[in-house]
Design a protein around this motif. Structure first.
Motif, PDB file in Angstrom:
ATOM      1  N   ALA A  94      -4.733  -2.689  -2.304  1.00 53.18           N
ATOM      2  CA  ALA A  94      -5.861  -1.861  -1.878  1.00 53.18           C
ATOM      3  C   ALA A  94      -6.194  -2.310  -0.466  1.00 53.18           C
ATOM      4  CB  ALA A  94      -7.068  -2.027  -2.799  1.00 53.18           C
TER       5      ALA A  94
ATOM      6  N   SER B 276      -7.302   6.643   2.873  1.00 55.89           N
ATOM      7  CA  SER B 276      -7.708   6.390   1.486  1.00 55.89           C
ATOM      8  C   SER B 276      -6.618   6.730   0.477  1.00 55.89           C
ATOM      9  CB  SER B 276      -8.969   7.186   1.166  1.00 55.89           C
ATOM     10  OG  SER B 276      -8.752   8.574   1.352  1.00 55.89           O
TER      11      SER B 276
ATOM     12  N   ARG C  67      -3.883   3.589  -1.950  1.00 54.98           N
ATOM     13  CA  ARG C  67      -4.597   2.680  -2.852  1.00 54.98           C
ATOM     14  C   ARG C  67      -3.847   2.615  -4.194  1.00 54.98           C
ATOM     15  NH1 ARG C  67      -9.594   0.859  -2.301  1.00 54.98           N
ATOM     16  NH2 ARG C  67      -9.904   1.004  -4.558  1.00 54.98           N
TER      17      ARG C  67
ATOM     18  N   THR D  41      -7.012  -7.916  -4.633  1.00 51.67           N
ATOM     19  CA  THR D  41      -6.423  -6.586  -4.840  1.00 51.67           C
ATOM     20  C   THR D  41      -5.373  -6.617  -5.944  1.00 51.67           C
ATOM     21  OG1 THR D  41      -4.568  -6.731  -3.244  1.00 51.67           O
ATOM     22  CG2 THR D  41      -6.738  -6.182  -2.364  1.00 51.67           C
TER      23      THR D  41
ATOM     24  N   LEU E  68       0.822  -1.212   0.000  1.00 57.24           N
ATOM     25  CA  LEU E  68       0.000   0.000   0.000  1.00 57.24           C
ATOM     26  C   LEU E  68       0.855   1.260   0.000  1.00 57.24           C
ATOM     27  CD1 LEU E  68      -2.822  -0.907   2.558  1.00 57.24           C
ATOM     28  CD2 LEU E  68      -2.852  -1.133   0.075  1.00 57.24           C
TER      29      LEU E  68
END
Length: 502
Positions: free
Chosen positions: A408, A418, A421, A449, A384
């Motif tokens: 993700a 957020s 991502r 993901t 991430l």
């Protein structure tokens, strides 16, 4: 006779257990669905002083009123905090504690750390005082309940009831730390995992096998697990199945997770390749594994995953897999860099990103490194952290590598900002070379993901080299000592180094 005391998560009271209560009573059990102070019962009106201690005392009083000798305390979401607090006050009355899609809070933890709604966390974290009007957190609008946990499986009428009866949550219940002395530490425990939110027994087994000390208690024979194929509110989405699981938990059923007796934790087992030891230099949180060159060389920075307990020793930069990769890179003529970053909790990604950025600047400024030829290599949930580099690739970045990555936030990982991502930011990566190692025996939620990332990369024509390990597991470098796995590591390393012309 068994008595169940049911304690729900935020914004809800005893009403949320209506169907489960009916089914448990049909089995002959006593059932006490708790409505804590401020959560909808006018007999227990809340005020600005309402906090976690208030809710703990509510439960202690309720336990004292139960006549049945065996009490099973069920804590859903936030409810596990007052449940654990009350169990400490009355351990002799408690037959079992059930964590229903709930965390494992430790002494000093507040429920705020596990609140999935970033806006609420920010609001409470930065509050300097409480006005007459800001001591309660309003429930989410009907179309935003998923921000507090997966709503998968909830019928429309039940969701409407949730929306209609939800009450504001007193903020002190979320911010006051839970204080535990260990008085209830020996009580039997059951975890009920709701798989639509990303939790699973397989993930628990991975945590136990990986070795972090806070998860070793999950392998205790007094701990059992069940899975429910539903979202975060099983009392609404799967009441029959939940009631059955609670009855089975009460008699000690549930799958046990065993620790590997006499074996090293997976992350401390040997690297799958024999690589020569190289001299290394430790600077703060960063280790330089050096190729012995007399001029600046390119560097590969290996970024570990997590979250990793701050108390775990050795720290990730000394784990055999990362040291093995760094030594291998050094043996091929580049500087291999390992580091420790502070991803100790899902809410720590911003801090971990700052640590990695600082480490990269340290590496680029080192006279033994060609600061214009650097690659970053991310592993597991560290994947991430690659989002920022894809969003705006700097000119010195020659390649990004990803090995069994999380790209993700997984379902239920609402604590992750957020911003992290990569599935979204890869569209800005241009032709930055990306080397992605994918394992065939990956956990389903993580594999999803990766596929989402590859689909986004294909749509934007990103430059991705995929290296497959069909029979490989997550963390295969210390688990799968096979020719297939060795070949994958060789190909990945040489692919990355091919983008660092010397």
């Amino acid at each position: 006779m068994t008595a169940f005391v049911l304690v729900s998560g935020p914004f809800t009271g005893g009403w949320v257990w209506r169907e489960v209560t009916a089914r448990l009573r049909e089995s002959g059990s006593e059932v006490y669905p708790a409505t804590l102070t401020g959560m909808g019962d006018r007999r227990h009106l809340a005020g600005p002083e309402t906090d976690l201690e208030t809710h703990i005392e509510d439960l202690v009083q309720l336990i004292d009123e139960v006549e049945a000798p065996d009490v099973v305390l069920v804590g859903h979401d936030y409810g596990i905090h007052p449940v654990l607090g009350a169990a400490e006050r009355r351990p002799e009355r408690i037959a079992r504690i059930v964590h229903l899609d709930a965390g494992m809070p430790q002494d000093g933890d507040s429920a705020l750390a596990l609140v999935p709604d970033q806006a609420v966390r920010d609001q409470l974290s930065h509050r300097t005082g409480q006005s007459e009007d800001d001591w309660r957190i309003p429930p989410p609008p009907r179309d935003e309940w998923q921000r507090w946990g997966s709503t998968a499986g909830i019928p429309a009428n039940a969701l409407a009831r949730l929306d209609r009866l939800a009450a504001p949550q007193p903020s002190g219940t979320l911010t006051q730390p839970l204080r535990l002395s260990g008085a209830a530490a020996e009580l039997p425990t059951t975890g009920v995992l709701c798989t639509a939110g990303g939790a699973s027994i397989a993930m628990v087994e991975l945590l136990v096998a990986s070795g972090p000390p806070q998860y070793q208690a999950l392998a205790d024979p007094r701990v059992g697990f069940f899975e429910l194929d539903t979202g975060h509110w099983p009392m609404l989405s799967a009441p029959d199945e939940l009631a059955e699981v609670l009855l089975r938990a009460a008699v000690g059923e549930g799958r046990r997770v065993a620790a590997a007796v006499g074996e090293q934790p997976a992350h401390l087992r040997p690297f799958l390749l024999e690589v020569p030891e190289q001299p290394y230099d430790r600077v703060g949180r960063v280790d330089f594994h050096l190729p012995g060159a007399d001029r600046p060389r390119p560097a590969v920075v290996f970024v570990h995953g997590g979250p990793v307990s701050p108390d775990l020793r050795p720290t990730p930069r000394d784990w055999p897999s990362y040291v093995g990769y760094a030594r291998y890179a050094a043996s091929l003529g580049v500087v291999g860099v390992t580091l420790d970053h502070r991803l100790h909790d899902l809410a720590d990604y911003a801090r971990a990103a700052e640590d990695v950025a600082a480490a990269v600047e340290l590496v680029r400024a080192d006279p033994r490194v060609d600061g214009e030829r650097v690659a970053l290599w991310y592993f597991s949930a560290g994947g991430l952290l690659s989002a920022d580099l894809f969003a705006a690739p700097p000119p010195w970045l020659r390649c990004v590598a990803l090995t069994y990555p999380v790209l993700a936030p997984l379902p239920g990982w609402g604590l992750v900002d957020s911003r992290f991502r990569p599935v979204d930011t890869v569209s800005s990566a241009g032709q930055l070379p990306i080397v992605l190692t994918r394992v065939g025996l990956e956990h389903a939620a993580i594999a999803a993901t990766v596929e989402e990332f590859l689909s986004a990369a294909e749509n934007c024509k990103a430059n991705v080299d995929v290296i497959d390990v069909p029979l490989g597991h997550h963390g295969f470098e210390t688990i799968d000592h096979t020719e297939q796995a060795r070949d994958a590591v060789n190909r990945a390393v040489r692919s990355v180094l091919g983008h660092l012309p010397r």
